[in-house]
Design a protein around this motif. Structure first.
Motif, PDB file in Angstrom:
ATOM      1  N   PHE B 116      -0.369  11.952   2.507  1.00  0.00           N
ATOM      2  CA  PHE B 116      -0.027  10.637   3.077  1.00  0.00           C
ATOM      3  C   PHE B 116       1.331  10.152   2.560  1.00  0.00           C
ATOM      4  O   PHE B 116       2.118   9.559   3.285  1.00  0.00           O
ATOM      5  CB  PHE B 116      -1.109   9.607   2.729  1.00  0.00           C
ATOM      6  CG  PHE B 116      -2.261   9.595   3.696  1.00  0.00           C
ATOM      7  CD1 PHE B 116      -2.079   9.193   5.014  1.00  0.00           C
ATOM      8  CD2 PHE B 116      -3.527   9.970   3.310  1.00  0.00           C
ATOM      9  CE1 PHE B 116      -3.132   9.185   5.921  1.00  0.00           C
ATOM     10  CE2 PHE B 116      -4.597   9.969   4.194  1.00  0.00           C
ATOM     11  CZ  PHE B 116      -4.399   9.568   5.510  1.00  0.00           C
ATOM     12  N   LYS B 117       1.565  10.403   1.268  1.00  0.00           N
ATOM     13  CA  LYS B 117       2.834   9.964   0.663  1.00  0.00           C
ATOM     14  C   LYS B 117       4.008  10.699   1.320  1.00  0.00           C
ATOM     15  O   LYS B 117       5.051  10.093   1.578  1.00  0.00           O
ATOM     16  CB  LYS B 117       2.787  10.254  -0.850  1.00  0.00           C
ATOM     17  CG  LYS B 117       3.744   9.457  -1.670  1.00  0.00           C
ATOM     18  CD  LYS B 117       3.299   8.026  -1.830  1.00  0.00           C
ATOM     19  CE  LYS B 117       4.499   7.127  -1.734  1.00  0.00           C
ATOM     20  NZ  LYS B 117       4.235   5.820  -1.210  1.00  0.00           N
ATOM     21  N   SER B 118       3.828  11.980   1.589  1.00  0.00           N
ATOM     22  CA  SER B 118       4.894  12.767   2.234  1.00  0.00           C
ATOM     23  C   SER B 118       5.175  12.218   3.631  1.00  0.00           C
ATOM     24  O   SER B 118       6.339  12.067   4.025  1.00  0.00           O
ATOM     25  CB  SER B 118       4.492  14.240   2.339  1.00  0.00           C
ATOM     26  OG  SER B 118       4.169  14.730   1.083  1.00  0.00           O
ATOM     27  N   TYR B 119       4.101  11.922   4.361  1.00  0.00           N
ATOM     28  CA  TYR B 119       4.253  11.358   5.717  1.00  0.00           C
ATOM     29  C   TYR B 119       5.031  10.042   5.647  1.00  0.00           C
ATOM     30  O   TYR B 119       5.946   9.798   6.433  1.00  0.00           O
ATOM     31  CB  TYR B 119       2.871  11.128   6.340  1.00  0.00           C
ATOM     32  CG  TYR B 119       2.911  10.256   7.570  1.00  0.00           C
ATOM     33  CD1 TYR B 119       3.337  10.773   8.802  1.00  0.00           C
ATOM     34  CD2 TYR B 119       2.548   8.907   7.503  1.00  0.00           C
ATOM     35  CE1 TYR B 119       3.399   9.965   9.924  1.00  0.00           C
ATOM     36  CE2 TYR B 119       2.611   8.092   8.620  1.00  0.00           C
ATOM     37  CZ  TYR B 119       3.032   8.631   9.830  1.00  0.00           C
ATOM     38  OH  TYR B 119       3.093   7.826  10.937  1.00  0.00           O
ATOM     39  N   GLU B 120       4.665   9.235   4.653  1.00  0.00           N
ATOM     40  CA  GLU B 120       5.295   7.930   4.474  1.00  0.00           C
ATOM     41  C   GLU B 120       6.787   8.079   4.151  1.00  0.00           C
ATOM     42  O   GLU B 120       7.626   7.406   4.751  1.00  0.00           O
ATOM     43  CB  GLU B 120       4.569   7.230   3.322  1.00  0.00           C
ATOM     44  CG  GLU B 120       4.744   5.741   3.287  1.00  0.00           C
ATOM     45  CD  GLU B 120       4.002   5.144   2.114  1.00  0.00           C
ATOM     46  OE1 GLU B 120       3.427   5.889   1.288  1.00  0.00           O
ATOM     47  OE2 GLU B 120       4.000   3.915   2.014  1.00  0.00           O
ATOM     48  N   TYR B 121       7.103   8.969   3.213  1.00  0.00           N
ATOM     49  CA  TYR B 121       8.508   9.204   2.846  1.00  0.00           C
ATOM     50  C   TYR B 121       9.302   9.662   4.074  1.00  0.00           C
ATOM     51  O   TYR B 121      10.419   9.193   4.316  1.00  0.00           O
ATOM     52  CB  TYR B 121       8.612  10.269   1.748  1.00  0.00           C
ATOM     53  CG  TYR B 121       8.403   9.758   0.331  1.00  0.00           C
ATOM     54  CD1 TYR B 121       8.312   8.397   0.053  1.00  0.00           C
ATOM     55  CD2 TYR B 121       8.317  10.641  -0.741  1.00  0.00           C
ATOM     56  CE1 TYR B 121       8.123   7.945  -1.247  1.00  0.00           C
ATOM     57  CE2 TYR B 121       8.128  10.186  -2.043  1.00  0.00           C
ATOM     58  CZ  TYR B 121       8.029   8.846  -2.280  1.00  0.00           C
ATOM     59  OH  TYR B 121       7.846   8.408  -3.564  1.00  0.00           O
ATOM     60  N   ALA B 122       8.720  10.608   4.836  1.00  0.00           N
ATOM     61  CA  ALA B 122       9.434  11.140   6.008  1.00  0.00           C
ATOM     62  C   ALA B 122       9.712  10.011   6.998  1.00  0.00           C
ATOM     63  O   ALA B 122      10.820   9.908   7.549  1.00  0.00           O
ATOM     64  CB  ALA B 122       8.597  12.242   6.661  1.00  0.00           C
ATOM     65  N   HIS B 123       8.700   9.156   7.214  1.00  0.00           N
ATOM     66  CA  HIS B 123       8.855   8.037   8.152  1.00  0.00           C
ATOM     67  C   HIS B 123       9.943   7.073   7.664  1.00  0.00           C
ATOM     68  O   HIS B 123      10.812   6.660   8.441  1.00  0.00           O
ATOM     69  CB  HIS B 123       7.515   7.302   8.289  1.00  0.00           C
ATOM     70  CG  HIS B 123       7.607   6.063   9.106  1.00  0.00           C
ATOM     71  ND1 HIS B 123       7.487   6.083  10.486  1.00  0.00           N
ATOM     72  CD2 HIS B 123       7.827   4.769   8.758  1.00  0.00           C
ATOM     73  CE1 HIS B 123       7.630   4.853  10.934  1.00  0.00           C
ATOM     74  NE2 HIS B 123       7.829   4.040   9.915  1.00  0.00           N
ATOM     75  N   ILE B 125      12.421   7.505   5.347  1.00  0.00           N
ATOM     76  CA  ILE B 125      13.770   8.085   5.271  1.00  0.00           C
ATOM     77  C   ILE B 125      14.332   8.249   6.682  1.00  0.00           C
ATOM     78  O   ILE B 125      15.507   7.971   6.924  1.00  0.00           O
ATOM     79  CB  ILE B 125      13.741   9.429   4.497  1.00  0.00           C
ATOM     80  CG1 ILE B 125      13.414   9.160   3.023  1.00  0.00           C
ATOM     81  CG2 ILE B 125      15.071  10.167   4.613  1.00  0.00           C
ATOM     82  CD1 ILE B 125      13.083  10.387   2.204  1.00  0.00           C
ATOM     83  N   GLY B 126      13.453   8.637   7.629  1.00  0.00           N
ATOM     84  CA  GLY B 126      13.882   8.775   9.026  1.00  0.00           C
ATOM     85  C   GLY B 126      14.337   7.454   9.625  1.00  0.00           C
ATOM     86  O   GLY B 126      15.198   7.423  10.508  1.00  0.00           O
ATOM     87  N   ALA B 127      13.761   6.347   9.137  1.00  0.00           N
ATOM     88  CA  ALA B 127      14.126   5.017   9.641  1.00  0.00           C
ATOM     89  C   ALA B 127      15.287   4.400   8.853  1.00  0.00           C
ATOM     90  O   ALA B 127      15.608   3.218   9.033  1.00  0.00           O
ATOM     91  CB  ALA B 127      12.904   4.097   9.595  1.00  0.00           C
ATOM     92  N   GLY B 128      15.881   5.179   7.962  1.00  0.00           N
ATOM     93  CA  GLY B 128      17.046   4.695   7.204  1.00  0.00           C
ATOM     94  C   GLY B 128      16.704   3.913   5.954  1.00  0.00           C
ATOM     95  O   GLY B 128      17.582   3.298   5.332  1.00  0.00           O
TER      96      GLY B 128
END
Lengths: 94, 200
Positions: B116-123, B125-128
């Motif tokens: 879940f943490k990885s998904y959150e980081y990806a989201h 970082i992707g949103a700036g």
């Protein structure tokens, strides 16, 4: 054996309380008063952490000096926090 | 006379050895956690001090994925239950198989947390939402990243103990890794409201 079963029930009961407290914390974010909500949410966080430390980590059954070791660490954090508050007020309070 | 014999009067006795009621390995884990409190406590104290001076951080905090944070809190709280049930199974019921099963479940929950943490980081970082955007995100990635490293460390220790339990030993290790895992849970109990809920 009965004592052990009682302990297991206690652990499951505490888990239920922790989840209920989490739900209350999230509901409090919808409260109209953000400052009041923040204080209540942190109060709940402290209560949750105390439950975990006392029963899951077993601090309630450890000698008092073990608690004092941890309290010593918290004291240093408290000194850091209080010591820096005047600086924060000076920089951001203008 | 405090356990001393009549020989004491002749100067030939030794005082009874003072044995601590806390075993050495438990002293070790508590001292280790005391040092960890200083690390995380110092970070949290600094965050709170900056937060007092930056009310606009509330708007930044509203960009965090609250549902992921809440789900991860449920996951960690549940893993705290399973790790203590693992210890309970071994220590009170001498049931190593059940203990290994609960420890395995704890490991799976830890991996779920990291997923879940990885998904959150990806989201994010992707949103700036990167550390360079503002100090809030710097604190966010530092505190959650350091916590995630502790989760990974706990998972390694839990895996070693899980293997031990499958072979029918590692009773005390079950307790020591459990105490550490609960500490990781306690840290998250404070990080969640700090970074996700205090967004007003």
């Amino acid at each position: 054996m009965e004592e052990a079963i009682g302990k297991t029930k206690l652990f499951v009961g505490i888990w239920g309380i922790l989840l209920a407290a989490l739900a209350v914390s999230i509901l409090l974010t919808g409260l109209g008063h953000p400052r009041v909500a923040v204080f209540l949410i942190f109060g709940i966080a402290v209560a949750k952490a105390s439950l975990v430390m006392a029963y899951y980590m077993g601090l309630a059954h450890e000698p008092r000096y073990i608690t004092l070791i941890l309290a010593g660490s918290l004291f240093f954090i408290f000194v850091l926090f209080v010591g820096l508050i005047p600086d924060i007020i000076y920089v951001f309070g203008k | 006379m405090n356990g001393m014999t009549a020989d004491c009067c002749k100067g030939t006795c030794h005082a009874p050895e003072q044995k601590s009621e806390v075993p050495v390995w438990r002293w070790g884990i508590w001292w280790f956690l005391a040092s960890e409190i200083v690390i995380f406590g110092g970070l949290i104290a600094c965050y709170l001090l900056y937060r007092l001076g930056h009310p606009e951080w509330g708007a930044e905090a509203s960009h965090t994925l609250q549902w992921v944070g809440a789900t991860n809190t449920v996951v960690l709280l549940t893993s705290s239950l399973t790790v203590i049930l693992a210890h309970d199974a071994v220590f009170h019921f001498k049931n190593y198989r059940r203990g290994a099963a609960f420890m395995g479940l704890t490991i799976l929950l830890g991996l779920t947390f990291l997923g879940f943490k990885s998904y959150e980081y990806a989201h994010e970082i992707g949103a700036g939402m990167v550390p360079a955007r503002s100090l809030f995100w710097g604190f966010y990635f530092l505190m959650t990243g350091l916590h995630a490293l502790h989760v990974i460390g706990g998972l390694v220790a839990n895996t070693v103990v899980w293997r031990g339990l499958k072979r029918g030993h590692a009773v005390h290790r079950t307790e020591s890794v459990g105490i550490y895992w609960h500490f990781v849970d306690v840290v998250w109990i404070f990080l969640f409201p700090l970074l996700y809920l205090a967004n007003g």
